[in-house]
Design a protein around this motif. Structure first.
Motif, mmCIF file in Angstrom:
data_model
loop_
_atom_site.group_PDB
_atom_site.id
_atom_site.type_symbol
_atom_site.label_atom_id
_atom_site.label_comp_id
_atom_site.label_asym_id
_atom_site.label_seq_id
_atom_site.Cartn_x
_atom_site.Cartn_y
_atom_site.Cartn_z
ATOM 1 N N ASP A 46 -74.376 21.140 33.267
ATOM 2 C CA ASP A 46 -73.366 21.514 34.279
ATOM 3 C C ASP A 46 -73.687 20.887 35.491
ATOM 4 O O ASP A 46 -75.101 20.632 35.773
ATOM 5 N N ALA A 47 -72.865 20.218 36.198
ATOM 6 C CA ALA A 47 -73.140 19.242 37.583
ATOM 7 C C ALA A 47 -73.774 19.983 38.366
ATOM 8 O O ALA A 47 -74.318 19.397 39.213
ATOM 9 N N ASP A 48 -73.417 21.264 38.444
ATOM 10 C CA ASP A 48 -74.159 22.345 39.363
ATOM 11 C C ASP A 48 -75.567 22.658 39.091
ATOM 12 O O ASP A 48 -76.286 23.211 39.838
ATOM 13 N N ASN A 49 -75.968 22.279 38.056
ATOM 14 C CA ASN A 49 -77.753 22.839 37.404
ATOM 15 C C ASN A 49 -78.467 21.765 37.833
ATOM 16 O O ASN A 49 -79.014 20.896 37.318
ATOM 17 N N GLU A 50 -78.878 21.986 39.254
ATOM 18 C CA GLU A 50 -79.749 21.044 39.810
ATOM 19 C C GLU A 50 -81.031 20.839 39.102
ATOM 20 O O GLU A 50 -81.650 19.901 39.208
#
Length: 192
Positions: free
Chosen positions: A139-143
């Motif tokens: 997920d692109a938000d999973n930093e």
């Protein structure tokens, strides 16, 4: 090609083993959490789903066909408790491509365990299983996973915009990171 599952791998702080039936409560402790499922495009897992996953993992003794998946239990040295898992999937037999993924109990975050375990499984994919290319979808938000991919030496190859839906119905975007064997960072010097 038949790729056998190792019985145990060790790193400086971890034992990486197959899952057993006695690991159900440990796996459920993190797989049932909303904050874990948030980045996995699925609802938190039930006890039954966690048990079914462990049963599949026990039944998988080799990677023989595309889509076969091995799920490794991650444990601290000398402890039986599972703190997370790393998954390796044979994605393409003809192209020798594997997908790697990880899920860890947030209670153990920030200590470098996910990086250490993923690095060990990435090394296994190349050295023992003959991988040509290893990739991760996240997920692109999973930093945290984005940073982990960087620590491993993976490069971002794709940004898939609004390509999947969360259980809430909201659109999510994914990054695809990948590495060839020469791209891997063998040690995480920033943790010393």
């Amino acid at each position: 090609m038949e790729l056998d599952v190792p019985s145990i791998l060790t790193t400086s702080r971890l034992d990486i083993t197959p899952f057993g039936l006695g690991d159900l409560d440990d796996r459920l402790a993190y797989q049932s959490r909303d904050d874990v499922a948030l980045y996995l495009y699925r609802a938190p897992l039930s006890r039954e789903a966690c048990a079914a996953g462990i049963e599949r993992a026990i039944a998988t003794t080799a990677l023989t066909a595309e889509g076969d998946t091995m799920m490794f239990a991650i444990r601290l040295h000398g402890e039986h408790r599972v703190i997370g898992e790393v998954v390796l999937t044979l994605s393409s037999l003809s192209a020798s491509q594997f997908e790697i993924g990880w899920v860890f109990n947030p209670e153990h975050s920030g200590k470098g365990y996910a990086t250490e375990a993923a690095r060990a499984i990435a090394g296994l994919a190349f050295s023992s299983y003959g991988a040509h290319r290893l990739f991760a979808r996240l997920d692109a938000d999973n930093e945290r996973s984005v940073l982990l991919c960087g620590r491993l030496g993976f490069r971002r190859e794709a940004h898939l915009v609004e390509n999947d839906r969360h259980p809430s119905g909201a659109w999510g975007s994914e990054f695809v990171y990948a590495a060839l064997e020469q791209d891997l960072v063998r040690e995480d010097s920033s943790r010393r």
